[in-house]
Scaffold this active site. Structure first.
Site, PDB file in Angstrom:
ATOM      1  N   ASN A   1      93.794  97.859  86.082  1.00  0.00           N
ATOM      2  CA  ASN A   1      93.617  98.789  84.968  1.00  0.00           C
ATOM      3  C   ASN A   1      94.175 100.181  85.271  1.00  0.00           C
ATOM      4  OD1 ASN A   1      92.729  99.556  82.454  1.00  0.00           O
ATOM      5  ND2 ASN A   1      90.558  99.672  83.003  1.00  0.00           N
TER       6      ASN A   1
ATOM      7  N   HIS B   1      76.906  94.182  77.833  1.00  0.00           N
ATOM      8  CA  HIS B   1      76.663  95.623  77.783  1.00  0.00           C
ATOM      9  C   HIS B   1      75.944  96.004  76.494  1.00  0.00           C
ATOM     10  CE1 HIS B   1      80.363  96.746  80.468  1.00  0.00           C
ATOM     11  NE2 HIS B   1      79.690  95.719  80.951  1.00  0.00           N
TER      12      HIS B   1
ATOM     13  N   ARG C   1      73.122  95.065  80.457  1.00  0.00           N
ATOM     14  CA  ARG C   1      73.399  96.328  81.141  1.00  0.00           C
ATOM     15  C   ARG C   1      73.211  97.452  80.127  1.00  0.00           C
ATOM     16  NH1 ARG C   1      79.165  98.742  83.282  1.00  0.00           N
ATOM     17  NH2 ARG C   1      79.095  99.838  81.295  1.00  0.00           N
TER      18      ARG C   1
ATOM     19  N   TYR D   1      80.851 108.120  80.686  1.00  0.00           N
ATOM     20  CA  TYR D   1      81.593 106.914  81.033  1.00  0.00           C
ATOM     21  C   TYR D   1      80.668 105.710  80.883  1.00  0.00           C
ATOM     22  CZ  TYR D   1      84.856 103.899  83.484  1.00  0.00           C
ATOM     23  OH  TYR D   1      85.736 102.892  83.791  1.00  0.00           O
TER      24      TYR D   1
ATOM     25  N   ASP E   1      74.679 100.748  85.470  1.00  0.00           N
ATOM     26  CA  ASP E   1      75.866 101.075  86.274  1.00  0.00           C
ATOM     27  C   ASP E   1      75.953 102.591  86.445  1.00  0.00           C
ATOM     28  OD1 ASP E   1      78.333 101.181  87.489  1.00  0.00           O
ATOM     29  OD2 ASP E   1      79.326  99.829  86.073  1.00  0.00           O
TER      30      ASP E   1
ATOM     31  N   HIS F   1      78.412 104.019  88.203  1.00  0.00           N
ATOM     32  CA  HIS F   1      79.836 104.350  88.276  1.00  0.00           C
ATOM     33  C   HIS F   1      80.153 105.374  89.360  1.00  0.00           C
ATOM     34  CE1 HIS F   1      79.776 102.698  84.034  1.00  0.00           C
ATOM     35  NE2 HIS F   1      80.719 102.009  84.605  1.00  0.00           N
TER      36      HIS F   1
ATOM     37  N   GLU G   1      73.958  99.521  89.889  1.00  0.00           N
ATOM     38  CA  GLU G   1      75.333  99.227  90.328  1.00  0.00           C
ATOM     39  C   GLU G   1      76.074 100.492  90.756  1.00  0.00           C
ATOM     40  OE1 GLU G   1      77.406  97.010  87.368  1.00  0.00           O
ATOM     41  OE2 GLU G   1      79.359  97.727  88.020  1.00  0.00           O
TER      42      GLU G   1
ATOM     43  N   GLU H   1      83.116  96.172  92.702  1.00  0.00           N
ATOM     44  CA  GLU H   1      84.184  95.874  91.746  1.00  0.00           C
ATOM     45  C   GLU H   1      85.516  96.502  92.161  1.00  0.00           C
ATOM     46  OE1 GLU H   1      82.289  97.510  88.178  1.00  0.00           O
ATOM     47  OE2 GLU H   1      83.757  99.101  88.145  1.00  0.00           O
TER      48      GLU H   1
ATOM     49  N   ARG I   1      79.965  92.544  93.825  1.00  0.00           N
ATOM     50  CA  ARG I   1      80.557  92.501  92.477  1.00  0.00           C
ATOM     51  C   ARG I   1      82.047  92.178  92.468  1.00  0.00           C
ATOM     52  NH1 ARG I   1      79.696  93.128  88.157  1.00  0.00           N
ATOM     53  NH2 ARG I   1      80.638  95.106  87.588  1.00  0.00           N
TER      54      ARG I   1
ATOM     55  N   HIS J   1      82.422  91.047  88.728  1.00  0.00           N
ATOM     56  CA  HIS J   1      82.902  91.993  87.718  1.00  0.00           C
ATOM     57  C   HIS J   1      83.516  91.200  86.554  1.00  0.00           C
ATOM     58  CE1 HIS J   1      85.861  95.639  87.137  1.00  0.00           C
ATOM     59  NE2 HIS J   1      84.868  95.710  86.298  1.00  0.00           N
TER      60      HIS J   1
ATOM     61  N   ASP K   1      89.035  94.615  81.095  1.00  0.00           N
ATOM     62  CA  ASP K   1      90.341  94.793  81.745  1.00  0.00           C
ATOM     63  C   ASP K   1      90.640  93.668  82.733  1.00  0.00           C
ATOM     64  OD1 ASP K   1      88.168  96.728  82.820  1.00  0.00           O
ATOM     65  OD2 ASP K   1      89.451  96.449  84.568  1.00  0.00           O
TER      66      ASP K   1
ATOM     67  N   GLU L   1      79.206  89.180  84.991  1.00  0.00           N
ATOM     68  CA  GLU L   1      79.351  90.143  83.892  1.00  0.00           C
ATOM     69  C   GLU L   1      80.175  89.528  82.760  1.00  0.00           C
ATOM     70  OE1 GLU L   1      81.376  93.773  84.941  1.00  0.00           O
ATOM     71  OE2 GLU L   1      80.775  94.790  83.101  1.00  0.00           O
TER      72      GLU L   1
ATOM     73  N   TRP M   1      84.279 109.184  91.722  1.00  0.00           N
ATOM     74  CA  TRP M   1      84.743 108.181  90.769  1.00  0.00           C
ATOM     75  C   TRP M   1      84.883 106.864  91.481  1.00  0.00           C
ATOM     76  CZ3 TRP M   1      84.855 105.956  86.633  1.00  0.00           C
ATOM     77  CH2 TRP M   1      85.819 105.003  86.330  1.00  0.00           C
TER      78      TRP M   1
HETATM   79  C1  CS2 Z   1      82.591  98.846  84.796  1.00  0.00           C
HETATM   80  C2  CS2 Z   1      83.995  98.698  84.315  1.00  0.00           C
HETATM   81  O1  CS2 Z   1      82.210  96.682  84.030  1.00  0.00           O
HETATM   82  C3  CS2 Z   1      81.884  97.516  84.843  1.00  0.00           C
HETATM   83  O2  CS2 Z   1      80.994  97.364  85.652  1.00  0.00           O
HETATM   84  O3  CS2 Z   1      82.391  99.569  85.948  1.00  0.00           O
HETATM   85  O4  CS2 Z   1      84.010  99.109  82.971  1.00  0.00           O
HETATM   86  C4  CS2 Z   1      85.056  99.473  85.059  1.00  0.00           C
HETATM   87  O5  CS2 Z   1      84.810 100.828  84.944  1.00  0.00           O
HETATM   88  C5  CS2 Z   1      86.401  99.084  84.584  1.00  0.00           C
HETATM   89  O6  CS2 Z   1      86.572  97.718  84.817  1.00  0.00           O
HETATM   90  C6  CS2 Z   1      87.497  99.900  85.252  1.00  0.00           C
HETATM   91  O7  CS2 Z   1      88.713  99.298  85.097  1.00  0.00           O
HETATM   92 MG    MG Z   2      80.829  98.760  87.137  1.00  0.00          MG
END
Ligand code: CS2
Ligand code: MG
Length: 402
Positions: A37, A122, A147, A159, A210, A212, A236, A262, A283, A312, A316, A339, A402
């Protein structure tokens, strides 16, 4: 049997996907997801300029040897670009082997270890009320695990939360957008969010969250502790994992289960996390962790330490990755959860899938191979469009985790 053609197919039916197609002289072909991605074209070049020419003439049945050849032979080991390219080759070769055997891929891994694969989806909203509605919709659709992410009062873009009226898609702009983050507002708000979800939906639902990579270890420890009354399935990516020791500190303070991985692309990224039992779920998934060949090594290492898999599955990761991951999940003894962020109808017209959703669970289907194919003519109608992930700053402008 020999590999006689290798194609890299780039398309954007609503978002960018890179797909590798390996064709053999006996007409059987396999496909693998190669989507990274926001950095898609780097993998395209890696595959077209370096891997494809070296694959021609090779015996596609030698999956292990081909994996080692590209991993060790590159000299420059690991890294997301190279490992995504290797994963695509590996997935396509497993697809070919299973098609030749006339069996669904999970049978080649050792057969299924369960009847069905639990997935989480989600639920997100701009505030607590709309997030509660989104949880309700997911429950109606049959999901047993959800989630939960919400916009934070005083933070104008969060995010993991969809913009009003749109589907959640983090890679949203030609150049990265910049968003602002407040750790204090987030830490004060998130326990209130989960209290509201438990209050409305009771104790039986599995809830996930999550972070992030937005926190430091001690902040993550505070969050994990504050969320304990709401017994999450997992918290997460509490911190970025370059410093694996950071997880030790979180672990010492909370019983909230921890998931990470992930962004990992190698077994070495999680070696200390696993061997020290600092985490509960890994993940990593097929496309970014070196394909099935390496993912099953990660899973076997994790199993020694009571750690389970939670692949994961954001949008994407193309339907090709999802298909391969579901075969992996059907087999892997130490499975936790998968997921599932549904792909759009348009995406599933370009990619045909054999996997099926029923009442919160998936099965991978019985088609030989991993059961996912690409319609190349249709794919041509949706050309690549650059889309970047956002960059995050604290309120004073400091670039943040990040
Ligand atoms: C996220 C994703 O699905 C998840 O757990 O963290 O949306 C992630 O941010 C994206 O796959 C980034 O490409
Ligand atoms: Mg994630």
């Amino acid at each position: 049997m020999k590999i006689c053609d290798v194609k890299v197919i780039v398309c954007s039916p609503g978002r960018n996907f890179v797909t590798l197609k390996i064709v053999t002289d006996e007409g059987v072909y396999g496909i693998g997801d190669a989507t990274l991605n926001g950095r898609e074209k780097s993998v395209v070049s890696y595959l077209e300029d370096y891997i494809a020419p070296a694959l021609l003439g090779k015996d596609p049945h030698r999956i292990e040897d081909i994996w080692q050849y590209f991993y060790r032979g590159a000299y420059w080991r690991r890294g997301p670009v190279g490992m995504t390219a290797i994963a695509a080759v590996d997935t396509a070769l497993w697809d070919i082997k299973a098609k030749v055997a006339g069996l669904p891929l999970y049978q080649l891994l050792g057969g299924r270890s369960r009847d069905k694969i639990m997935v989480y989806t989600h639920a997100n909203g701009a505030d607590i009320a709309s997030t509660l509605d989104a949880v309700g919709k997911a429950v109606e659709q049959g999901y047993k695990a959800i989630r939960v992410q919400s916009g934070i009062p005083g933070v104008n873009s969060t995010y993991g939360v969809a913009k009003a009226g749109q589907k959640y898609e983090p890679a949203d702009a030609d150049l990265p957008t910049e968003t602002v983050w407040s750790t204090e507002k987030y830490l004060n708000f998130t326990p209130r969010l989960f209290a509201a979800v438990r209050e409305q939906y009771g104790d039986d639902l599995h809830l996930l969250h999550d972070v992030h990579h937005r926190l430091t270890p001690i902040e993550a420890a505070r969050l994990g502790k504050a969320l304990e009354p709401f017994h999450l399935f997992w918290m997460e990516d509490p911190v970025a994992a370059e410093n694996q020791q950071g997880f030790k500190l979180i672990r010492e303070h909370t019983t909230t289960p921890i998931a990470v991985g992930e962004v990992f692309n190698s077994i070495h990224d999680c070696q200390a996390l696993i061997q020290n039992q600092w985490i509960d779920y890994i993940r990593s998934t097929v496309v970014h962790a070196g394909g099935i060949t390496q993912l099953r090594r990660i899973a076997d290492l994790a199993a020694l330490y009571h750690i389970r898999m939670g692949c994961h599955g954001a949008t994407d990761l193309s339907p090709v990755c999802m298909g391969a991951a579901l075969h992996f999940d059907y087999w892997v003894p130490n499975f936790g959860i998968q997921e599932h962020m549904p792909h759009s109808e348009l995406m599933e017209s370009v990619f045909s899938v054999s996997y099926k959703f029923d009442d919160g669970y998936f099965t991978p289907g019985e088609a030989p191979g991993h059961g996912v194919d690409i319609n190349e003519d249709l794919a041509k109608k949706y050309p690549y469009k650059r889309a970047c992930l956002p960059v995050n700053r604290l309120e004073d402008g400091t670039l943040w985790h990040w």
